[in-house]
Design an enzyme around this catalytic site. Structure first.
Site, PDB file in Angstrom:
ATOM      1  CD  GLN A   1      -6.453  -3.817 -27.528  1.00  0.00           C
ATOM      2  OE1 GLN A   1      -6.296  -2.607 -27.321  1.00  0.00           O
ATOM      3  NE2 GLN A   1      -7.570  -4.310 -28.042  1.00  0.00           N
ATOM      4  N   GLY A   2      -2.338  -6.803 -27.292  1.00  0.00           N
ATOM      5  CA  GLY A   2      -1.579  -7.199 -28.476  1.00  0.00           C
ATOM      6  C   GLY A   2      -2.498  -7.579 -29.622  1.00  0.00           C
TER       7      GLY A   2
ATOM      8  CB  SER B   1      -2.679  -3.000 -34.016  1.00  0.00           C
ATOM      9  OG  SER B   1      -3.965  -2.466 -33.869  1.00  0.00           O
TER      10      SER B   1
ATOM     11  CD  GLU C   1     -14.701   0.505 -22.460  1.00  0.00           C
ATOM     12  OE1 GLU C   1     -14.170   1.594 -22.670  1.00  0.00           O
ATOM     13  OE2 GLU C   1     -15.483   0.320 -21.513  1.00  0.00           O
TER      14      GLU C   1
ATOM     15  CB  SER D   1     -10.158   4.573 -38.788  1.00  0.00           C
ATOM     16  OG  SER D   1     -10.842   4.015 -39.895  1.00  0.00           O
ATOM     17  CG  ASN D   2     -13.790   8.866 -36.638  1.00  0.00           C
ATOM     18  OD1 ASN D   2     -13.604   8.020 -35.765  1.00  0.00           O
ATOM     19  ND2 ASN D   2     -14.012  10.142 -36.354  1.00  0.00           N
ATOM     20  CD  GLU D   3     -11.630   7.967 -42.147  1.00  0.00           C
ATOM     21  OE1 GLU D   3     -10.977   7.396 -41.253  1.00  0.00           O
ATOM     22  OE2 GLU D   3     -11.836   9.188 -42.163  1.00  0.00           O
TER      23      GLU D   3
END
Lengths: 399, 378
Positions: free
Chosen positions: A126-127, A129, A244, A384-386
């Site tokens: 997966q490209g 980030s 997902e 992220s969780n944030e």
């Protein structure tokens, strides 16, 4: 209201469980239960076993090799695999680029790319980030400039899981620098053997090598390899990321690890003491078990809501919990393992496979600290969780 | 597997919710708390008219035959409204004891007054030396002539002050901590030798200490389970945990909604405070805790009549630990997010906190249930 699975669903669970028991190589199972990650060969071997059974692409449309299972059965299949534990299907093909291709791709692309995903003849990565586009993914800067029937791609992707194994990479590339950042992105499929691609491994704090940097230097990509329309890539990326939800909590993985923790806690360690007899450890273990039970019910509620078609077009508050709590609990189980192994977390040892020297401490000890280090990733990746908390505040609470 | 209410259950939820909306706003509640009873007898009659007082009794007993899901629905609305009426002790808990321990004849004698709202029957099980362990019974019942003589003291009898009768556990034989040898007795409030001291609880409700000094109880007022009442008491406690978990979820849900609404209107530094990420993340964490609590309340409801006592108790203890955790975290966060106004008696936030804190300390706190889970898992 009924918490029981139907008799048919229970039969299905037994069928899946029996199939995994009969066909999953014990060598692979043992490897995973000790908290080690599956090798490429393990994943390929298991995917092909599932492919023969017709189970390697369960969520795809039936005419493309899907199973037609209900959401509940999909969940049961997933849970049984995680509980065994069996290697997980490589998500980049089956769950990510596959659905994008069969939803937005043309007939030629479907015929070319889908069958090798199903049998894992081609390995995808997966490209998305980039160094400057993490949580702010739409900031991708990798450029794709149209020249005749090719794009020329320049730039860099990072955190690319298993790029070292990959035959193909799907990339978000900027095709219009003048537009709003979400409106100038295209979704390209790029052959990893293309000239101008370089992969540099990134070693993570657990000592492992899962992720990489991928560099693109004047890489020629045929225009035919673009999925959907030019500059509409962000829409396809959002589709991919929303696809997902089920399974993101990894309830099955944490359940299997808690079962293992119970077993290990009941065995006397080198100091002759059992972890389960230490009140502080026991309390943490029980608290984690309770939180996981709650998460399991939350997961079932989300599935039941989805099956009933509730929350169409608006976020289900329960589903927003899955990523945050699921990642926290995965991390909690790894911390409990660390607490059981105690001082024998210290020796940095090679994997026990093929080693001649006796291990220092219990023979499973060497994988524990690396697992703990490795799982710090789960509250960072996939939003992220944030970022998840921002989503809850905005989308659910309207703040 | 399905988490949906059926049509009848949806109707029940709507009608209880409407009753509470019409008659239980914050100011009305304040008036109810200042009354002599500490709740609204008129509301109790309204519960009766809606069928709620007959809800957990079987149709054979003249009741409505509601199950755990119906109780969950009512308790969630009670929690949302912070309703003060003794529905949990005098209906949910007493009905459970009578269902599991009484004979049909005994039920025929006791139920009509409960169902029409004229008689309050309060369970009186806990004792000062037993903590949360309801099978710890020092109160004695000595057989004498055609009946029994009861001596002892019961503590924290919920809404005991308004009770017309009590369901009292007393020991027929054995030591205080024995599981065997406990009987359940119907003691009338005006029986000779019965005295009680009612008091208010922190959440605006009430309770009483009950003293029994040489109280005569007729033979047929010992419930039919005889000297083996412990399993019925355990079942009652498990069903009550499911009910109080639903009450907690209703209260938490309402408190979170009110707090989020407040974040959208309260302005500081020239903007609504809900714009600040530190507060947004705290609110998001409340959603996580609320959903986890909701899941465990559902789990408790669905497990509350499970036949395997060990699995049932483990499920209830797990649920109570989660509920206690969510209740504490969310109550504290909500008062904090309200700032000074959350500290005042004029605002609902603190009242929710008070009730949620008392829920935490009713039917077993987290230490008690963690110990229960730990000893089961040995």
């Amino acid at each position: 209201m009924d918490l029981q699975f139907t008799a048919e669903e229970e039969d299905f669970r037994q069928e899946v469980r029996a199939f995994i028991k009969d066909h999953l190589p014990e060598r692979i199972r043992r490897h995973l239960i000790e908290g080690r990650s599956a090798s490429k060969d393990d994943i390929v071997e298991w995917t092909r076993i599932l492919y023969k059974k017709g189970w390697s692409t369960p969520r795809w449309p039936v005419e493309l090799g899907g199973t037609g299972w209900s959401a509940i059965k999909q969940y049961i299949f997933l849970e049984e695999g995680l509980a065994a534990p069996a290697p997980e299907l490589l998500p980049f093909g089956v769950s990510m680029v596959g659905p994008v291709i069969y939803t937005f791709g043309n007939a030629a692309q479907k015929a070319r790319y889908l069958p090798p995903i199903a049998n894992l003849d081609e390995w995808w990565c997966q490209g998305f980030s980039e160094p400057g586009a993490g949580s702010d993914l739409a900031a991708v800067a990798t450029r794709a400039v149209r020249q005749g029937d090719h794009y020329v791609v320049n730039g860099q992707k990072t955190w690319t899981t298993y790029a070292q194994h990959a035959d193909w990479i799907f990339c978000l590339c900027r095709t219009d620098t003048g537009a709003k950042k979400q409106e100038g992105i295209s979704f390209l499929l790029i052959d990893m053997k293309s000239p101008g691609i370089a992969v540099r491994p990134i070693q993570t704090i657990d000592g492992g090598h899962e992720i990489n940097e991928v560099f693109f230097d004047e890489v020629k990509v045929p225009v035919d390899n673009r999925v959907g329309e030019e500059n509409k890539g962000w829409d396809y990326a959002k589709f991919l990321l929303s696809n997902e939800r089920v399974g993101i909590a990894r309830v099955g993985t944490s359940k299997a690890r808690l079962r293992r923790l119970r077993e290990l806690a009941a065995i006397a360690g080198p100091d002759g003491r059992r972890a389960i007899d230490r009140p502080r450890f026991r309390d943490r273990l029980i608290e984690t078990e309770i939180a996981l039970k709650a998460l399991e019910i939350t997961q079932l509620r989300v599935l039941s809501d989805e099956a009933a078609g509730k929350f169409k077009g608006r976020p289900n508050p329960a589903s927003s919990v899955l990523k945050i709590r699921g990642s926290e609990l995965q991390q909690a189980t790894s911390e409990l393992l660390l607490d059981i192994v105690g001082p024998y977390a210290l020796p940095a040892q090679q994997s026990t496979d093929g080693r001649n020297e006796p291990p220092v401490g219990p023979d499973w000890a060497d994988a524990v600290a690396p697992l703990y280090f490795n799982l710090r990733k789960v509250s960072i990746y996939g939003g992220s969780n944030e970022i998840q908390r921002n989503i809850i505040a905005k989308a659910i609470l309207g703040l | 597997m399905n988490f949906d209410l059926n049509d009848e259950q949806r109707l029940l939820a709507e009608s209880v919710s409407r009753l509470m909306m019409d008659r239980y706003d914050f100011n009305q509640r304040k008036i109810y708390t200042m009354s002599e009873e500490g709740f609204s007898p008129a509301m109790w009659q309204a519960y009766g008219e809606l069928g709620l007082l007959a809800l957990p009794f079987s149709e054979d007993d003249g009741g409505i035959g509601g199950g755990p899901v119906e109780i969950m629905i009512v308790m969630e609305e009670i929690g949302r409204a912070l309703a003060l009426e003794p529905y949990l002790p005098h209906i949910v808990m007493s009905a459970s004891l009578l269902r599991h321990a009484a004979s049909p004849e005994q039920r025929a004698h006791l139920l009509p007054g409960m169902m029409d709202g004229t008689r309050h029957i309060a369970p009186a099980l806990g004792e000062m030396t037993g903590g949360y362990d309801l099978s710890h019974v020092r109160t004695t019942a000595r057989e004498e002539g055609a009946g029994f003589r009861l001596d002892g003291a019961k503590t924290l009898v919920l809404h005991g002050g308004c009770a017309h009768a009590f369901l009292v556990s007393a020991r027929l034989q054995g030591r205080p901590e024995d599981q065997q040898g406990i009987g359940l007795f119907v003691v009338e409030a005006d029986d000779k030798g019965v005295s009680y001291r009612p008091y208010r609880t922190q959440d605006g409700q009430s309770a009483a200490e009950l003293m029994l000094a040489d109280v005569r109880v007729a033979k047929d007022m010992m419930l039919a389970c005889g000297s083996d009442a412990a399993p019925a008491i355990a079942r009652m406690a498990d069903e009550a945990i499911a009910a109080i978990a639903a009450e907690a979820v209703g209260a938490i849900d309402s408190l979170v909604k009110g707090t989020v609404d407040y974040l959208k209107v309260r302005k500081q530094f020239g903007q609504v405070i809900g714009n600040f990420q530190a507060l947004q993340h705290r609110a998001a964490d409340m959603v996580v805790e609320l959903e986890q609590a909701r899941s465990m309340a559902l789990y408790a409801t669905m497990m509350s009549r499970h036949e395997d006592a060990i699995a049932r108790a483990a499920a209830m203890s797990s649920a109570k630990v989660q509920i206690n955790r969510s209740a504490r975290l969310i109550a504290q966060a909500c008062v904090q997010l309200h700032g000074g106004i959350g500290m005042t008696m004029e605002h609902p936030a603190g009242h929710y906190m008070k009730r949620l804190t008392m829920i935490e300390k009713t039917l077993g706190d987290s230490d008690f249930h963690m110990d229960r889970l730990a000893s089961a898992a040995k």
